[in-house]
Design a protein around this motif. Structure first.
Motif, PDB file in Angstrom:
ATOM      1  N   UNK A 247       0.838  -1.190   0.000  1.00  0.00           N
ATOM      2  CA  UNK A 247       0.000   0.000   0.000  1.00  0.00           C
ATOM      3  C   UNK A 247       0.878   1.246   0.000  1.00  0.00           C
ATOM      4  N   UNK A 248       0.268   2.375  -0.371  1.00  0.00           N
ATOM      5  CA  UNK A 248       0.947   3.671  -0.319  1.00  0.00           C
ATOM      6  C   UNK A 248       0.178   4.591   0.616  1.00  0.00           C
ATOM      7  N   UNK A 249       0.912   5.469   1.305  1.00  0.00           N
ATOM      8  CA  UNK A 249       0.313   6.359   2.294  1.00  0.00           C
ATOM      9  C   UNK A 249       0.804   7.784   2.050  1.00  0.00           C
ATOM     10  N   UNK A 250      -0.046   8.774   2.370  1.00  0.00           N
ATOM     11  CA  UNK A 250       0.380  10.166   2.149  1.00  0.00           C
ATOM     12  C   UNK A 250       1.512  10.599   3.074  1.00  0.00           C
ATOM     13  N   UNK A 251       1.552  10.035   4.315  1.00  0.00           N
ATOM     14  CA  UNK A 251       2.589  10.391   5.271  1.00  0.00           C
ATOM     15  C   UNK A 251       3.037   9.139   6.030  1.00  0.00           C
ATOM     16  N   UNK A 252       4.316   9.082   6.413  1.00  0.00           N
ATOM     17  CA  UNK A 252       4.769   7.953   7.235  1.00  0.00           C
ATOM     18  C   UNK A 252       4.557   8.264   8.719  1.00  0.00           C
ATOM     19  N   UNK A 253       4.764   7.285   9.524  1.00  0.00           N
ATOM     20  CA  UNK A 253       4.828   7.466  10.973  1.00  0.00           C
ATOM     21  C   UNK A 253       6.264   7.184  11.396  1.00  0.00           C
ATOM     22  N   UNK A 254       6.975   8.224  11.809  1.00  0.00           N
ATOM     23  CA  UNK A 254       8.374   8.033  12.180  1.00  0.00           C
ATOM     24  C   UNK A 254       8.471   7.277  13.504  1.00  0.00           C
ATOM     25  N   UNK A 255       9.420   6.339  13.556  1.00  0.00           N
ATOM     26  CA  UNK A 255       9.646   5.524  14.744  1.00  0.00           C
ATOM     27  C   UNK A 255      11.118   5.630  15.153  1.00  0.00           C
ATOM     28  N   UNK A 256      11.333   5.603  16.466  1.00  0.00           N
ATOM     29  CA  UNK A 256      12.672   5.821  16.996  1.00  0.00           C
ATOM     30  C   UNK A 256      13.596   4.608  16.837  1.00  0.00           C
ATOM     31  N   UNK A 257      14.878   4.922  16.617  1.00  0.00           N
ATOM     32  CA  UNK A 257      15.997   4.000  16.840  1.00  0.00           C
ATOM     33  C   UNK A 257      16.970   4.774  17.716  1.00  0.00           C
ATOM     34  N   UNK A 258      17.185   4.303  18.950  1.00  0.00           N
ATOM     35  CA  UNK A 258      17.901   5.120  19.939  1.00  0.00           C
ATOM     36  C   UNK A 258      19.157   4.397  20.436  1.00  0.00           C
ATOM     37  N   UNK A 259      20.333   4.670  19.830  1.00  0.00           N
ATOM     38  CA  UNK A 259      21.580   4.162  20.404  1.00  0.00           C
ATOM     39  C   UNK A 259      22.087   5.151  21.463  1.00  0.00           C
ATOM     40  N   UNK A 260      22.348   4.635  22.671  1.00  0.00           N
ATOM     41  CA  UNK A 260      22.748   5.534  23.753  1.00  0.00           C
ATOM     42  C   UNK A 260      23.915   4.948  24.543  1.00  0.00           C
ATOM     43  N   UNK A 261      24.810   5.830  24.956  1.00  0.00           N
ATOM     44  CA  UNK A 261      25.881   5.436  25.872  1.00  0.00           C
ATOM     45  C   UNK A 261      25.371   5.678  27.286  1.00  0.00           C
ATOM     46  N   UNK A 262      25.435   4.623  28.117  1.00  0.00           N
ATOM     47  CA  UNK A 262      24.988   4.735  29.510  1.00  0.00           C
ATOM     48  C   UNK A 262      26.134   4.353  30.433  1.00  0.00           C
ATOM     49  N   UNK A 263      26.062   4.810  31.663  1.00  0.00           N
ATOM     50  CA  UNK A 263      27.127   4.531  32.624  1.00  0.00           C
ATOM     51  C   UNK A 263      26.549   4.349  34.013  1.00  0.00           C
TER      52      UNK A 263
END
Length: 603
Positions: free
Chosen positions: A495-511
């Motif tokens: 299917x085709x859509x007028x707008x996407x739904x952005x979804x996160x990809x979150x690489x993070x440094x934690x300590x």
């Protein structure tokens, strides 16, 4: 003075009659020659059994411990050559040989030397006795015995033997533990500890109705089910909590799909099944519980059953849901139950149980056989085989009543809602937090399997490049879409859509205090860390950087998966975030305070 065995008891048991009251009440003294663990046979039971060889100094006889006595072997309270008084017992006929079932015993000498050189017994068709060699070569002179004279031998009977003889013309009473499909004539004396509502069904094969009850005596429990005409005949005659003599029901293999009763068999109630109320119920226990503290529910697998006892702190409104199978409304009510472990749990009542519950003043309730769920954390649900007792007269309930009235009413409680994960079964366990350095030196994720761990760490840096991707807006898809002209194309949905739904990809440094690591999370993580959907995250550099900088120095609880993969032909471990939980300082303080209270009440 050496302990004396009951001479001739093995011969008498081998040729016992159904109505031999003297024998089945004799409480003989025997010696254990050996123990053998028998794994579950696959018939529905998940409990080990212990086969035992008992001796009277002259002969030995095969026997089996009732499962409630397993702990005596496992805790080494009885050993090879221990001497004991068999206080309650019955006999089975298995493959033509008598098998003694030990229901209760009292140890009189834990460590002893072998007495005599006993030989085995095998009944011949004519009633005479044939002996076989002893299973042990050790020989010790037999002391004088204290038993009654051995009864004359007789052919083995064709059914299991009762614990007691006839009572006023009634067929002998058998323990639930001894029932099997291989016997036809028996009567049990049991208490109804749970009774379901009448349930109906309709399918291609027709319509019908059924109900079931859970029966219990001192030897165990068994489920019994009645169908159709049997429902009309028996349902109103059976009341929960009362004791009945029951006979002429069919013994079948248990259908574990529909029951969690720890018995490999179940009863089918039929129109000719005889049920008579017993006025003398003092020797039948009310209910047997194996309580689990509410704090330990997260250690129990989903869909397992357990017993808990707690104080009802809150009662929800009566509501209902629509059954997908029958399209009927089913009443439900949620109770919030707490105990001295400092945790609370939601317990859902269904049907009439929900409609009829109207208790006030925070009663203590013992729940038996509640089903463990993981909806928004650990929860409990009552089933047709479950039961509850309000303000039971048991020590645990009295202790809880005193604790709640003295301190529990003003206490705050930690629920399992915020400690369990809804994704992949990975949970955050407050008591099992591991440092990042410990995770690395323990080489979690380096094996072929996925390892899980709980961590508390602070965000030091988040990579701002490619922090989100354009995803398909169709519910449940989440695949990446590609801009094609004026629309976004999803190959997965075609299917085709007028707008996407952005979804996160979150690489993070934690300590944490021990070191640093890179964690990677996806959309659920981004929603918590940034506090907004990816579509709303401003793309203006200044605003974007401000949002990223606002996350630095924030501490979270993480439930993670450690898994090895390859990058540029080099093995590495990736730490994926399955669950991220903001710190709740009030909850932390409550947790520590409750630890102190639990310590006080456990002493």
């Amino acid at each position: 003075m050496a302990t004396q065995l009951t001479t001739g008891i093995c011969s008498r048991l081998n040729s016992s009659e159904n109505d031999d009251d003297e024998l089945f009440n004799s409480q003989p003294t025997v010696q254990f020659l050996s123990f053998k663990r028998v794994p579950p046979s696959g018939g529905g039971s998940n409990m080990d059994r212990y086969r035992v060889i008992v001796s009277d100094g002259e002969h030995f006889l095969q026997s089996m411990l009732a499962t409630q006595l397993n702990h005596l072997v496992e805790e080494e309270q009885i050993l090879k050559h221990s001497i004991a008084v068999i206080e309650k017992f019955t006999c089975n006929l298995v493959q033509g040989k008598k098998l003694l079932i030990i229901l209760a015993l009292r140890v009189v000498q834990k460590e002893a030397e072998k007495i005599g050189n006993p030989v085995g017994i095998q009944a011949r068709a004519g009633g005479s006795i044939e002996t076989q060699a002893s299973p042990s070569a050790a020989v010790t002179p037999a002391p004088a015995a204290s038993a009654k004279p051995a009864a004359s031998t007789a052919p083995a009977q064709s059914s299991r033997q009762p614990t007691q003889g006839n009572r006023g013309g009634r067929t002998a009473i058998y323990p639930i533990e001894s029932l099997s499909p291989y016997q036809n004539h028996w009567t049990i004396k049991a208490r109804v500890i749970a009774k379901s509502e009448i349930r109906t069904w309709s399918n291609q094969r027709g319509e019908g109705k059924l109900f079931n009850i859970t029966l219990m005596d001192e030897s165990g429990e068994i489920r019994a089910t009645g169908f159709n005409a049997t429902v009309d005949e028996l349902y109103d005659r059976i009341q929960e909590g009362k004791v009945y003599f029951i006979s002429k029901a069919k013994v079948n293999l248990a259908k574990k799909k529909f029951s969690n009763i720890p018995n490999e068999y179940e009863l089918a109630l039929e129109r000719n099944t005889e049920i008579e109320e017993c006025p003398d119920a003092a020797d039948v226990p009310m209910v047997k519980f194996n309580f689990t503290p509410i704090a330990n529910l997260q250690e129990i697998a989903k869909d397992a059953v357990c017993d808990i006892v707690g104080v009802v702190k809150e009662v929800g409104e009566l509501s209902s849901i629509t059954s997908k199978a029958t399209n009927k409304q089913i009443p439900k009510k949620e109770l919030t139950v707490v105990d001295a472990s400092g945790f609370s749990v939601k317990v859902t009542l269904w049907g009439k149980q929900a409609e009829q519950y109207n208790e006030t003043d925070n009663p203590v309730i013992a729940f038996k056989g509640a089903k463990v769920g993981d909806f928004q954390g650990r929860s409990l649900s009552m089933m047709s085989s479950s039961s509850l007792i309000i303000n039971p007269d048991i020590p645990e309930a009295h202790h809880l009543r005193g604790w709640y009235d003295a301190a529990g009413a003003e206490q705050t409680y930690q629920s399992h809602t915020n400690t369990m994960s809804s994704g992949g079964g990975v949970s955050f366990d407050r008591a099992e937090i591991r440092s990042l350095n410990d995770v690395k030196i323990s080489e979690l994720g380096m094996s072929d399997k996925v390892d899980t761990f709980s961590s508390r760490a602070t965000i030091m840096h988040i990579k701002g490049d490619n922090i989100a991707y354009p995803a398909c807006p169709s519910q449940g898809c989440n695949k990446k879409v590609v801009l094609m002209g004026d629309s976004w194309r999803c190959e997965n949905c075609d299917k085709s859509y007028p707008q996407p739904e952005h979804r996160y990809i979150v690489p993070m440094a934690v300590a944490d205090y021990s070191g640093q690591a890179w964690f990677q999370g996806f959309n659920d993580v981004g929603l918590i860390v940034f506090g907004m959907p990816a579509n709303d995250l401003e793309r203006d550099d200044t605003e974007f950087n401000r949002v990223l900088e606002g996350t630095i120095g924030t501490t979270y609880n993480f439930a993670c998966r450690a898994k090895q993969d390859n990058y540029n032909d080099q093995a590495r471990v990736r730490y994926g975030i399955s669950r991220i939980l903001p710190l709740d300082y009030r909850e932390e303080a409550t947790y520590l305070a409750n630890l102190l209270r639990r310590s006080e009440w456990s002493n």
